[in-house]
Motif scaffolding. Structure first.
Motif, PDB file in Angstrom:
ATOM      1  N   LEU A 149       0.708  -1.285   0.121  1.00  0.00           N
ATOM      2  CA  LEU A 149      -0.021   0.138  -0.053  1.00  0.00           C
ATOM      3  C   LEU A 149       0.822   1.221  -0.209  1.00  0.00           C
ATOM      4  N   MET A 150       2.169   1.089   0.732  1.00  0.00           N
ATOM      5  CA  MET A 150       2.709   2.217   0.696  1.00  0.00           C
ATOM      6  C   MET A 150       3.446   2.444  -0.728  1.00  0.00           C
ATOM      7  N   THR A 151       3.735   1.522  -1.653  1.00  0.00           N
ATOM      8  CA  THR A 151       4.332   1.423  -2.702  1.00  0.00           C
ATOM      9  C   THR A 151       3.388   2.048  -3.808  1.00  0.00           C
ATOM     10  N   LEU A 152       2.005   1.575  -3.587  1.00  0.00           N
ATOM     11  CA  LEU A 152       0.951   2.227  -4.428  1.00  0.00           C
ATOM     12  C   LEU A 152       0.742   3.606  -4.160  1.00  0.00           C
ATOM     13  N   PHE A 153       0.652   4.093  -3.050  1.00  0.00           N
ATOM     14  CA  PHE A 153       0.549   5.615  -2.672  1.00  0.00           C
ATOM     15  C   PHE A 153       1.893   6.199  -3.589  1.00  0.00           C
ATOM     16  N   SER A 183       3.438   9.632  -7.867  1.00  0.00           N
ATOM     17  CA  SER A 183       4.459   9.843  -8.975  1.00  0.00           C
ATOM     18  C   SER A 183       3.665   9.994 -10.268  1.00  0.00           C
ATOM     19  N   ALA A 184       2.533   9.245 -10.561  1.00  0.00           N
ATOM     20  CA  ALA A 184       1.775   9.534 -11.815  1.00  0.00           C
ATOM     21  C   ALA A 184       1.066  11.012 -11.621  1.00  0.00           C
ATOM     22  N   SER A 185       0.539  11.422 -10.708  1.00  0.00           N
ATOM     23  CA  SER A 185      -0.201  12.747 -10.293  1.00  0.00           C
ATOM     24  C   SER A 185       0.901  13.873 -10.436  1.00  0.00           C
ATOM     25  N   ALA A 186       2.028  13.477  -9.975  1.00  0.00           N
ATOM     26  CA  ALA A 186       2.998  14.738  -9.832  1.00  0.00           C
ATOM     27  C   ALA A 186       3.800  14.465 -11.308  1.00  0.00           C
ATOM     28  N   GLU A 240       6.210  12.818 -11.812  1.00  0.00           N
ATOM     29  CA  GLU A 240       7.809  12.743 -11.343  1.00  0.00           C
ATOM     30  C   GLU A 240       8.003  10.966 -10.817  1.00  0.00           C
ATOM     31  N   LEU A 241       9.326  10.650 -10.946  1.00  0.00           N
ATOM     32  CA  LEU A 241       9.842   9.632 -10.593  1.00  0.00           C
ATOM     33  C   LEU A 241       9.845   9.442  -8.967  1.00  0.00           C
ATOM     34  N   TYR A 242       8.766   8.957  -8.443  1.00  0.00           N
ATOM     35  CA  TYR A 242       8.662   8.532  -6.935  1.00  0.00           C
ATOM     36  C   TYR A 242       8.667   7.288  -6.660  1.00  0.00           C
ATOM     37  N   LYS A 243       8.856   6.221  -7.600  1.00  0.00           N
ATOM     38  CA  LYS A 243       8.634   4.930  -7.387  1.00  0.00           C
ATOM     39  C   LYS A 243      10.136   4.218  -6.763  1.00  0.00           C
ATOM     40  N   GLU A 244      10.007   3.800  -5.442  1.00  0.00           N
ATOM     41  CA  GLU A 244      11.144   3.163  -4.821  1.00  0.00           C
ATOM     42  C   GLU A 244      11.617   2.019  -5.627  1.00  0.00           C
ATOM     43  N   PRO A 245      10.805   1.014  -6.079  1.00  0.00           N
ATOM     44  CA  PRO A 245      11.500  -0.035  -6.738  1.00  0.00           C
ATOM     45  C   PRO A 245      11.960   0.456  -7.993  1.00  0.00           C
ATOM     46  N   VAL A 246      11.558   1.109  -8.513  1.00  0.00           N
ATOM     47  CA  VAL A 246      12.293   1.783  -9.885  1.00  0.00           C
ATOM     48  C   VAL A 246      13.606   2.617  -9.490  1.00  0.00           C
ATOM     49  N   LEU A 247      13.564   3.506  -8.604  1.00  0.00           N
ATOM     50  CA  LEU A 247      14.821   4.094  -8.180  1.00  0.00           C
ATOM     51  C   LEU A 247      15.795   3.127  -7.576  1.00  0.00           C
TER      52      LEU A 247
END
Length: 148
Positions: free
Chosen positions: A19-23, A28-31, A33-40
Motif C-alpha cells: 500500500l505504501m508503494t501504491l501510494f 508519482s503519476a499525479s506529480a 515525477e519518478l517517486y517509485k521506490e522499486p524503480v529508483l
C-alpha cells in the motif's frame, strides 16, 4: 517464533509495503515525477554496475524493497510485543513518521554513493516518502492487529 507470529509479520509486511508503494506510484503519476521506490532501487543497482540482466535487477530491487519493509515490521513487532510503544492509531502514525525520517536519510545516503544521481525532484520525493511511510505505519498497525 511461531507460525502464527511469522504469518502475522509476513502478511503485515506485504500489505504495508504494497500500500505504501501504491501510494508512491499514485503520487508519482499525479506529480509526473519518478517517486517509485522499486524503480529508483533498480536505477541504483544499475549505477553500481551490478552485472546481471535488467530483469534480475528489477527483481532484486523489488525484493530489497520488501526486505526493508520486513525490517521495519520486525522493529514494530518487537516494540509492540515488549510494550515499548503502545499499539494505537496515534502510535502507528508516529511509527510511520519515524520510519519516514529513517527512510529519507537512507535514500539520501543511497543517492550519495551512486556516481550519477537520478534526474528527480528530490524535495518532492522526500515529502511523498514521508507520507508513504505514515501509510506504511498505519497499515502495518491495522493488519498486525487483525492477528491478535
Amino acid at each position: 517464533m511461531t507460525f502464527h507470529i511469522l504469518s502475522q509479520i509476513l502478511i503485515t509486511t506485504i500489505a504495508a509495503t504494497s500500500l505504501m508503494t501504491l501510494f508512491s506510484y499514485v503520487v508519482s503519476a499525479s506529480a509526473r515525477e519518478l517517486y517509485k521506490e522499486p524503480v529508483l532501487l533498480t536505477y541504483l543497482l544499475s549505477s553500481l554496475k551490478i552485472e546481471v540482466s535488467p530483469q534480475i535487477k528489477t527483481f532484486l530491487a523489488w525484493l530489497l524493497h520488501y526486505i526493508i519493509g520486513l525490517l521495519f515490521v520486525l522493529i514494530y513487532h518487537y516494540l509492540w510485543v515488549y510494550d515499548l510503544v503502545e499499539m494505537s492509531w496515534p502510535a502507528a502514525f508516529v511509527l510511520g513518521a519515524a520510519s519516514g525520517v529513517i527512510g529519507i536519510f537512507g535514500w539520501i545516503l543511497l543517492f550519495k554513493i551512486v556516481p550519477q544521481k537520478p534526474n528527480i525532484n528530490f524535495k518532492g520525493y522526500y515529502v511523498q516518502l514521508f507520507f508513504a511511510h505514515i501509510i506504511f505505519g498505519v497499515v502495518a498497525f491495522l493488519v498486525y492487529k487483525l492477528f491478535i
